[in-house]
Design a protein around this motif. Structure first.
Motif, PDB file in Angstrom:
ATOM      1  N   GLY A  65     -17.748  21.911 -16.107  1.00 35.97           N
ATOM      2  CA  GLY A  65     -16.946  23.133 -16.156  1.00 35.97           C
ATOM      3  C   GLY A  65     -17.748  24.370 -15.838  1.00 35.97           C
ATOM      4  N   THR A  66     -18.984  24.450 -16.326  1.00 36.42           N
ATOM      5  CA  THR A  66     -19.794  25.635 -16.085  1.00 36.42           C
ATOM      6  C   THR A  66     -20.292  25.680 -14.654  1.00 36.42           C
ATOM      7  OG1 THR A  66     -20.417  25.624 -18.422  1.00 36.42           O
ATOM      8  CG2 THR A  66     -21.755  26.969 -16.950  1.00 36.42           C
ATOM      9  N   ALA A  67     -20.571  24.522 -14.051  1.00 36.38           N
ATOM     10  CA  ALA A  67     -20.931  24.494 -12.628  1.00 36.38           C
ATOM     11  C   ALA A  67     -19.769  24.979 -11.773  1.00 36.38           C
ATOM     12  CB  ALA A  67     -21.346  23.087 -12.211  1.00 36.38           C
ATOM     13  N   LEU A  68     -18.550  24.555 -12.108  1.00 37.71           N
ATOM     14  CA  LEU A  68     -17.377  25.001 -11.354  1.00 37.71           C
ATOM     15  C   LEU A  68     -17.093  26.481 -11.596  1.00 37.71           C
ATOM     16  CD1 LEU A  68     -15.018  21.928 -11.891  1.00 37.71           C
ATOM     17  CD2 LEU A  68     -16.160  22.589  -9.768  1.00 37.71           C
ATOM     18  N   ALA A  69     -17.325  26.957 -12.821  1.00 36.02           N
ATOM     19  CA  ALA A  69     -17.059  28.368 -13.136  1.00 36.02           C
ATOM     20  C   ALA A  69     -18.053  29.299 -12.451  1.00 36.02           C
ATOM     21  CB  ALA A  69     -17.097  28.584 -14.648  1.00 36.02           C
ATOM     22  N   THR A  70     -19.300  28.869 -12.338  1.00 31.36           N
ATOM     23  CA  THR A  70     -20.338  29.727 -11.744  1.00 31.36           C
ATOM     24  C   THR A  70     -20.555  29.464 -10.266  1.00 31.36           C
ATOM     25  OG1 THR A  70     -22.082  28.149 -12.360  1.00 31.36           O
ATOM     26  CG2 THR A  70     -21.542  29.902 -13.944  1.00 31.36           C
ATOM     27  N   GLY A  71     -20.084  28.308  -9.788  1.00 33.37           N
ATOM     28  CA  GLY A  71     -20.270  27.971  -8.376  1.00 33.37           C
ATOM     29  C   GLY A  71     -21.678  27.559  -8.022  1.00 33.37           C
ATOM     30  N   ARG A  72     -22.451  27.098  -9.018  1.00 39.16           N
ATOM     31  CA  ARG A  72     -23.820  26.679  -8.724  1.00 39.16           C
ATOM     32  C   ARG A  72     -24.233  25.544  -9.654  1.00 39.16           C
ATOM     33  NH1 ARG A  72     -27.683  29.488 -12.068  1.00 39.16           N
ATOM     34  NH2 ARG A  72     -26.726  31.087 -13.382  1.00 39.16           N
TER      35      ARG A  72
ATOM     36  N   SER B 286     -26.257  15.776 -22.948  1.00 40.86           N
ATOM     37  CA  SER B 286     -26.765  16.767 -22.001  1.00 40.86           C
ATOM     38  C   SER B 286     -26.263  16.358 -20.631  1.00 40.86           C
ATOM     39  CB  SER B 286     -28.293  16.820 -22.001  1.00 40.86           C
ATOM     40  OG  SER B 286     -28.778  17.389 -23.200  1.00 40.86           O
ATOM     41  N   CYS B 287     -26.099  17.332 -19.746  1.00 40.21           N
ATOM     42  CA  CYS B 287     -25.531  17.010 -18.444  1.00 40.21           C
ATOM     43  C   CYS B 287     -26.059  17.950 -17.370  1.00 40.21           C
ATOM     44  CB  CYS B 287     -24.000  17.044 -18.482  1.00 40.21           C
ATOM     45  SG  CYS B 287     -23.321  18.419 -19.412  1.00 40.21           S
ATOM     46  N   SER B 288     -26.197  17.397 -16.168  1.00 38.90           N
ATOM     47  CA  SER B 288     -26.572  18.168 -14.980  1.00 38.90           C
ATOM     48  C   SER B 288     -25.464  17.995 -13.957  1.00 38.90           C
ATOM     49  CB  SER B 288     -27.898  17.669 -14.396  1.00 38.90           C
ATOM     50  OG  SER B 288     -28.977  17.931 -15.269  1.00 38.90           O
ATOM     51  N   ALA B 289     -24.968  19.112 -13.413  1.00 40.16           N
ATOM     52  CA  ALA B 289     -23.815  19.045 -12.508  1.00 40.16           C
ATOM     53  C   ALA B 289     -23.961  20.059 -11.382  1.00 40.16           C
ATOM     54  CB  ALA B 289     -22.519  19.301 -13.276  1.00 40.16           C
ATOM     55  N   ALA B 290     -23.304  19.773 -10.269  1.00 44.37           N
ATOM     56  CA  ALA B 290     -23.320  20.684  -9.120  1.00 44.37           C
ATOM     57  C   ALA B 290     -21.969  20.619  -8.420  1.00 44.37           C
ATOM     58  CB  ALA B 290     -24.426  20.307  -8.135  1.00 44.37           C
ATOM     59  N   PRO B 291     -21.412  21.768  -8.028  1.00 44.49           N
ATOM     60  CA  PRO B 291     -20.133  21.774  -7.308  1.00 44.49           C
ATOM     61  C   PRO B 291     -20.315  21.333  -5.861  1.00 44.49           C
ATOM     62  CG  PRO B 291     -20.981  24.008  -7.497  1.00 44.49           C
ATOM     63  CD  PRO B 291     -21.945  23.128  -8.240  1.00 44.49           C
TER      64      PRO B 291
ATOM     65  N   VAL C 220     -25.941  23.467 -12.583  1.00 44.53           N
ATOM     66  CA  VAL C 220     -26.353  23.867 -13.929  1.00 44.53           C
ATOM     67  C   VAL C 220     -26.791  22.639 -14.712  1.00 44.53           C
ATOM     68  CG1 VAL C 220     -24.781  25.838 -13.994  1.00 44.53           C
ATOM     69  CG2 VAL C 220     -24.043  23.659 -14.931  1.00 44.53           C
ATOM     70  N   HIS C 221     -27.644  22.887 -15.703  1.00 44.79           N
ATOM     71  CA  HIS C 221     -28.003  21.873 -16.699  1.00 44.79           C
ATOM     72  C   HIS C 221     -27.599  22.422 -18.052  1.00 44.79           C
ATOM     73  CE1 HIS C 221     -30.220  18.596 -18.634  1.00 44.79           C
ATOM     74  NE2 HIS C 221     -30.665  19.504 -19.491  1.00 44.79           N
TER      75      HIS C 221
END
Length: 477
Positions: free
Chosen positions: A137-144, A162-167, A146-147
């Motif tokens: 959700g935070t990767a989608l909200a910021t467009g970059r 813990s999670c690492s994600a990228a849009p 995140v960990h």
């Protein structure tokens, strides 16, 4: 980060989390990315004591949804790159759509069983508006990329994760179409995993771009073979492929939701009109032979009452008429009375009411509004459409001058509210990413920017002698 540092950061986070959950001032703050996400999540009404992400897809339909998603052909690439890491190290790989809804999952079976307990599974939604701060959700909200580590999650039940994600952005449509994520228990997922996840997302975008260029080439060859059909060649998403050497149309043409209708008339951004014709897997834009009616200009942003200029006449508008014109401007190919009613009132709408309002509106604007479906058939300019164009150009100076505040601030229409929130979020993100202090100060004078915590924090960091810093500190206090 060493375990000792992680323990210290976890203690800080626990204190901040307890304060945030109880509405008290935070004694110590997490890092800026997480602090901003907590503010968004709490404003969205997320309960820190929530137990799971919501299930938003009927599991019996997941297979059909997957078949039509543009990331389906790239799933082997994503799995080859990340699922080995997930299986071997006790993690799980997740691929979502652009709204954070989980479509695919692979990884360690015991971890997936634990993931089921919090809804980290197919059909569940992981946007910030659904579960608060999290990698997807935070990767989608910021467009970059995140960990998000352990207690950085707003929901307490996620603190073991813990999670690492990228849009992933589609180069054809320019929209975020998905997110790739690797999740695991807090101590087992190294923050450096985000670099691998980010590289995987970029690799997917490269493959999407290659496929897009191959489609463009096929479309160009087919168009060149038909010498008797000149026009501007567009992709199925409205991206300009050929026929506009001056670049006057910009990178893409907004097609609206009904571009499959042959012979539809479009008003281009220079105010001229053209006919849209389906062509192979794309479209052709051809000059419209009809005489141009007077131009319609809409001013719907900020705190001033909505108004329109049609030809040489300025007209104040009621909120309802402004909402109708805004919806027709956002849907150039038209809306039926039923669709307008739903966009304005939701399920409680009555198409008869809409027809009466349209009748009154046409008394003011004459032939500017056509019927069956209702649509604008005159050259149109609107302050909120101009802001969209400036967002695509990433021009913060021009953007902040063109954006006096939110779209139709008093409107409760579900569709207008969605467009208003989306426009506001994109303007804010652009200014935070690229804007100068003066740009941020100008934005801080708008109704939505006056109390924007993150914007005021940036301004407060200016030298103490700067008047903008003093004003921002005063508002924060």
């Amino acid at each position: 980060m060493s375990y000792a540092h992680l323990d210290a950061y976890s203690r800080l986070l626990r204190g901040a989390h307890e304060a945030a959950a109880s509405g008290r001032a935070w004694p110590d703050s997490p890092r800026h990315l997480i602090k901003a996400s907590w503010h968004r999540s709490l404003s969205a009404g997320i309960d820190p004591e929530g137990k799971s992400a919501p299930l938003v897809y009927d599991l019996s339909r997941i297979r059909d949804i997957r078949k039509t998603h543009p990331l389906l052909p790239l799933l082997p690439l994503l799995a080859e790159t990340l699922s080995g890491l997930a299986c071997d190290t006790g993690h799980v790989m997740i691929v979502t759509d652009g709204d954070g809804r989980v479509l695919w999952r692979e990884g360690n079976h015991s971890v997936m069983r634990r993931a089921d307990q919090v809804g980290l599974a197919a059909g569940h939604q992981w946007s910030e508006e659904s579960v608060g701060t999290n990698g997807i959700g935070t990767a989608l909200a910021t467009g970059r990329p995140v960990h998000v580590y352990s207690e950085e999650h707003l929901m307490r039940v996620l603190h073991i994760w813990s999670c690492s994600a990228a849009p992933i952005t589609d180069p054809d449509s320019g929209r975020v179409i998905g997110c790739v994520d690797v999740s695991g228990t807090a101590r087992s997922l190294h923050p450096a995993t985000v670099a691998l996840v980010s590289a995987t997302a970029k690799l997917a975008e490269t493959q999407l771009a290659l496929r897009m260029h191959e489609r463009d080439q096929r479309l160009r060859r087919r168009h060149e073979s038909l010498r008797g059909r000149p026009g501007i060649l567009l992709s199925s998403t409205g991206r300009v492929i050929s026929g506009d050497p001056s670049g006057g149309l910009g990178p893409r043409v907004h097609l609206g939701e009904h571009a499959h209708f042959s012979g539809q008339r479009l008003i281009l951004r220079d105010g001229t009109s053209a006919l849209l014709e389906p062509f192979a897997d794309g479209f052709l834009l051809r000059p419209s032979p009809a005489a141009e009616p007077p131009a319609l200009s809409l001013s719907f942003l900020g705190e001033s009452p909505p108004s329109a200029t049609f030809g040489d006449h300025d007209r104040p508008l009621s909120l309802r008429h402004a909402e109708i014109l805004a919806l027709l401007a956002l849907h150039p190919h038209g809306l039926t009375a039923e669709q307008l009613s739903f966009h304005l009132y939701g399920d409680d709408g009555n198409p008869v009411t809409i027809r009466a309002e349209i009748h009154r509106l046409r008394a003011q604007l004459g032939d500017a509004i056509a019927a069956k479906p209702y649509r604008l058939v005159c050259p149109i300019s609107a302050d909120f459409l101009r802001v969209r164009t400036l967002l695509a150009a990433n021009d913060p100076v021009a953007l902040v001058r063109a954006y006096p505040g939110p779209l139709l601030l008093r409107s409760e229409s579900p569709e207008i509210r969605r467009e208003r929130d989306e426009l506001e979020a994109q303007v804010r993100a652009c200014l935070l990413r690229r804007g100068s202090p003066e740009d941020l100060w100008t934005y801080a004078q708008t109704s939505s920017g006056r109390d924007d915590y993150e914007v005021l924090e940036r301004l407060a960091a200016l030298p103490p002698t700067d008047r903008r810093s003093a004003a921002a500190r005063s508002r924060l206090a």
